[in-house]
Design an enzyme around this catalytic site. Structure first.
Site, PDB file in Angstrom:
ATOM      1  N   CYS A  19      16.291  -3.452   2.296  1.00 21.44           N
ATOM      2  CA  CYS A  19      16.439  -5.101   3.543  1.00 21.44           C
ATOM      3  C   CYS A  19      17.624  -5.973   3.870  1.00 21.44           C
ATOM      4  O   CYS A  19      18.118  -5.993   5.399  1.00 21.44           O
ATOM      5  CB  CYS A  19      15.417  -6.107   1.797  1.00 21.44           C
TER       6      CYS A  19
HETATM    7  N1  LIG Z   1      11.565  -2.123  -1.109  1.00 25.28           N
HETATM    8  C1  LIG Z   1      11.960  -3.417  -1.511  1.00 25.28           C
HETATM    9  O1  LIG Z   1      12.216  -3.860  -1.971  1.00 25.28           O
HETATM   10  C2  LIG Z   1      11.091  -4.661  -0.489  1.00 25.28           C
HETATM   11  C3  LIG Z   1      11.070  -5.888  -0.787  1.00 25.28           C
HETATM   12  C4  LIG Z   1      10.891  -6.944   0.453  1.00 25.28           C
HETATM   13  C5  LIG Z   1      10.867  -5.758   1.796  1.00 25.28           C
HETATM   14  N2  LIG Z   1      10.123  -4.898   1.578  1.00 25.28           N
HETATM   15  C6  LIG Z   1       9.625  -4.470   3.314  1.00 25.28           C
HETATM   16  O2  LIG Z   1       8.048  -3.935   3.472  1.00 25.28           O
HETATM   17  C7  LIG Z   1       7.849  -2.986   3.926  1.00 25.28           C
HETATM   18  C8  LIG Z   1       7.917  -1.869   2.933  1.00 25.28           C
HETATM   19  O3  LIG Z   1       9.080  -0.981   2.362  1.00 25.28           O
HETATM   20  P1  LIG Z   1       9.029  -0.331   1.325  1.00 25.28           P
HETATM   21  O4  LIG Z   1      10.383  -0.037   0.448  1.00 25.28           O
HETATM   22  O5  LIG Z   1       7.779   0.020   0.018  1.00 25.28           O
HETATM   23  O6  LIG Z   1       8.984   1.131   1.452  1.00 25.28           O
HETATM   24  P2  LIG Z   1       8.843   3.470   1.259  1.00 25.28           P
HETATM   25  O7  LIG Z   1       9.690   3.658   2.077  1.00 25.28           O
HETATM   26  O8  LIG Z   1       9.115   2.632  -0.167  1.00 25.28           O
HETATM   27  O9  LIG Z   1       7.255   2.848   1.721  1.00 25.28           O
HETATM   28  C9  LIG Z   1       6.688   3.351   2.550  1.00 25.28           C
HETATM   29  C10 LIG Z   1       5.543   4.476   2.591  1.00 25.28           C
HETATM   30  O10 LIG Z   1       5.184   4.020   3.724  1.00 25.28           O
HETATM   31  C11 LIG Z   1       4.493   5.496   3.619  1.00 25.28           C
HETATM   32  N3  LIG Z   1       3.825   5.686   5.508  1.00 25.28           N
HETATM   33  C12 LIG Z   1       4.793   5.513   6.816  1.00 25.28           C
HETATM   34  N4  LIG Z   1       4.694   5.335   7.566  1.00 25.28           N
HETATM   35  C13 LIG Z   1       2.971   5.403   7.627  1.00 25.28           C
HETATM   36  C14 LIG Z   1       1.771   5.622   8.042  1.00 25.28           C
HETATM   37  N5  LIG Z   1       1.838   5.348   9.632  1.00 25.28           N
HETATM   38  N6  LIG Z   1       0.150   5.542   7.170  1.00 25.28           N
HETATM   39  C15 LIG Z   1       0.719   5.251   6.124  1.00 25.28           C
HETATM   40  N7  LIG Z   1       1.572   5.286   5.479  1.00 25.28           N
HETATM   41  C16 LIG Z   1       2.946   5.192   5.878  1.00 25.28           C
HETATM   42  C17 LIG Z   1       5.314   6.473   3.546  1.00 25.28           C
HETATM   43  O11 LIG Z   1       5.238   7.713   3.994  1.00 25.28           O
HETATM   44  C18 LIG Z   1       6.095   5.742   2.335  1.00 25.28           C
HETATM   45  O12 LIG Z   1       5.230   6.310   1.324  1.00 25.28           O
HETATM   46  C19 LIG Z   1       9.118  -2.407   4.530  1.00 25.28           C
HETATM   47  O13 LIG Z   1       9.575  -3.271   6.086  1.00 25.28           O
HETATM   48  C20 LIG Z   1      10.814  -3.357   3.418  1.00 25.28           C
HETATM   49  O14 LIG Z   1      11.590  -4.075   4.603  1.00 25.28           O
HETATM   50  C21 LIG Z   1      10.620  -4.010   1.173  1.00 25.28           C
END
Ligand SMILES: NC(=O)c1ccc[n+]([C@@H]2O[C@H](COP(=O)([O-])OP(=O)(O)OC[C@H]3O[C@@H](n4cnc5c(N)ncnc54)[C@H](O)[C@@H]3O)[C@@H](O)[C@H]2O)c1
Length: 449
Positions: free
Chosen positions: A287
């Site tokens: 992030c």
């Molecule tokens: N990790 C955090 O602490 C956090 C906190 C706040 C916001 N976010 C935001 O949340 C969002 C997700 O982050 P995350 O940390 O969970 O990411 P992540 O990489 O852990 O998980 C994302 C998942 O989406 C899947 N994916 C990708 N393309 C896809 C598709 N077309 N269809 C289905 N699945 C698909 C991936 O395989 C993966 O399992 C991002 O925008 C991030 O900026 C993350």
């Protein structure tokens, strides 16, 4: 007496949510989507997790977890409530609400990589049914929901379905609600983190509020998706800029012989107008190093230059290089150079006590040390091995924490709670401490940076 008036589409959906009959699809089974699925499942909803990664789908359906802080017991309990994972987008057709939690990284030109969001929307659009709620949770620039999400859903569903933008009660209900998780922080229960929501129209907003109220104690409704998108970016830019500030002041304090951590502890006693941020070896995580640049990119469309973001980025990106300089200075005192030295890096994760190494400064530090000819080892209880990723290619195996005296320097990059810092200082020849982990241990062997 039976109700002779049929319920409108949104009222019917609301009733299904309130009675827990609504089927919820969460797209993206990562650090955000999986815990969110478990929260809804815990409230009695049947949740389907969608992911393009078949390995993750198999692990979840086998009752196992790939995220350290999520136990098998939680996955198995959710499965009993109907939770399962799939790569099959046709199952979207059976969902009442779909929440999208896919990655939003930067591309090689440091610009938003929207391909995960657009790919997801294109895959699901043909299967989306009228009268359903679709919420984007991925962090993104203001305007995404109305300029990207809605147009793709409308264009690609192939049945002329439109998003309900006004008070009309037909079509698709689309909203944005940012995720606010703080991995590793157990001081606030997830349910107690207020949930900000912006809807494309009042019906979408109302439905999103109803569904999130099932798992969050407080919802904060804002006037548009763009306000909700900007809110998330403000929160992360605030952190990024303040971390850059203390990182810069740390460098000055070191030159002046002042302990920045003592200064912050004293400043923190002010009961108003000050919030403590701590310096470190650089920014990490999915992030803070990334999200601000989503806004910088969008700002260009408005002939606007986001100077605070750029400056903070410059200071933070430079921190691993500063750590290398300090390591060289520490070795120099012992008449050694980085080249040829054996250096143990403690901690790969981007912050303590978590199993996430995305954008971790430890990775950059290891690469910089290797480039300068050091023989580098690492220890991190959360990572038995580290291979290669988008920005690194390490291919290393975890080294046990014994015989610390064999290393020319031990570099504390992540201050995991499981480390015994007194022992580390006692047994090492030189300790480079980027996190104030050795606080209270007086030793000439420790270099703070
Ligand atoms: N990790 C955090 O602490 C956090 C906190 C706040 C916001 N976010 C935001 O949340 C969002 C997700 O982050 P995350 O940390 O969970 O990411 P992540 O990489 O852990 O998980 C994302 C998942 O989406 C899947 N994916 C990708 N393309 C896809 C598709 N077309 N269809 C289905 N699945 C698909 C991936 O395989 C993966 O399992 C991002 O925008 C991030 O900026 C993350």
């Amino acid at each position: 007496m039976t109700n002779v008036f049929p319920l409108s589409a949104s009222e019917a959906l609301k009733t299904r949510i309130q009675t827990r009959e609504a089927k919820i699809g969460v797209v993206g089974m990562g650090y955000v989507g999986l815990p969110l699925s478990l929260l809804f499942s815990g409230e009695g909803f049947a949740v389907t997790g969608f992911d393009i990664d078949a390995k993750k789908v198999d692990i979840l359906n086998g009752g196992k977890s790939y995220i350290v802080r999520i136990s098998e017991t939680e996955i198995l309990a959710a499965a009993k409530n109907g939770f399962f994972a799939t790569c099959d987008y046709s199952l979207i057709a059976g969902m009442d609400a779909i929440i999208i939690c896919v990655p939003t990284p930067l591309n090689d030109h440091h610009e938003p990589d929207m391909s995960y969001i657009t790919g997801t929307l294109r895959a699901m659009a043909p299967h989306v049914q009228p009268g359903k709620l679709i919420v984007l949770e991925s962090t993104t620039y203001p305007g995404t929901t109305e300029e990207v999400v809605v147009p793709i859903l409308e264009k690609e569903n192939g049945r002329g379905l439109l998003a309900a933008r006004g008070p009309e009660d037909t079509g698709l209900y689309v909203a944005f609600s940012p995720e606010r998780e703080d991995p590793g922080n157990d001081t606030v229960a997830r349910r107690d983190i207020p949930k900000v929501i912006g809807g494309c129209g009042p019906v979408a907003l109302d439905l999103a509020q109803v569904i999130y109220s099932c798992i969050f104690n407080r919802t904060v409704l804002v006037s548009s998706p763009a306000v909700a998108e900007m809110t998330k970016l403000l929160e992360n830019i605030y952190r990024c800029v303040n971390i850059a500030l203390v990182n810069e002041l740390k460098q000055l304090c070191l030159r002046m012989g002042i302990d920045i951590f003592e200064v912050i502890a004293a400043a923190k006693t002010k009961p108003f107008g000050f919030q403590a941020f701590y310096p470190g070896p650089g920014l990490g995580g999915h992030c803070i190093p990334i999200d601000p640049f989503y806004l910088s990119w969008k700002a260009r469309e408005f002939d606007f230059h986001t100077r605070f973001i750029e400056l903070a980025g410059e200071v933070n990106i430079n921190m691993p290089y500063f750590v290398i300089e300090q390591t060289a200075a520490g070795l120099n005192e012992q008449e050694k150079s980085i080249k040829g030295s054996k250096i143990l890096v403690l901690g790969l994760a981007y912050k303590k006590d978590i199993d996430d190494l995305r954008e971790s400064p430890s990775l950059t530090i290891i690469e910089l040390l290797r480039q300068r000819g050091a023989k580098v080892f690492y220890n991190d209880p959360y990572f038995p091995t580290v291979g290669h990723g988008r920005n690194y290619d390490l291919n290393m195996t975890n080294t046990p924490l014994d015989d610390l005296g064999q290393y020319d320097a031990v570099l504390i990059s992540t201050d995991h709670s499981t480390y015994d810092y007194a022992r580390i200082v006692n047994e090492s020849r030189l300790v480079i401490d980027t996190r104030n982990a050795t606080k209270g241990i007086v030793s000439k062997k420790v270099v703070h940076c």
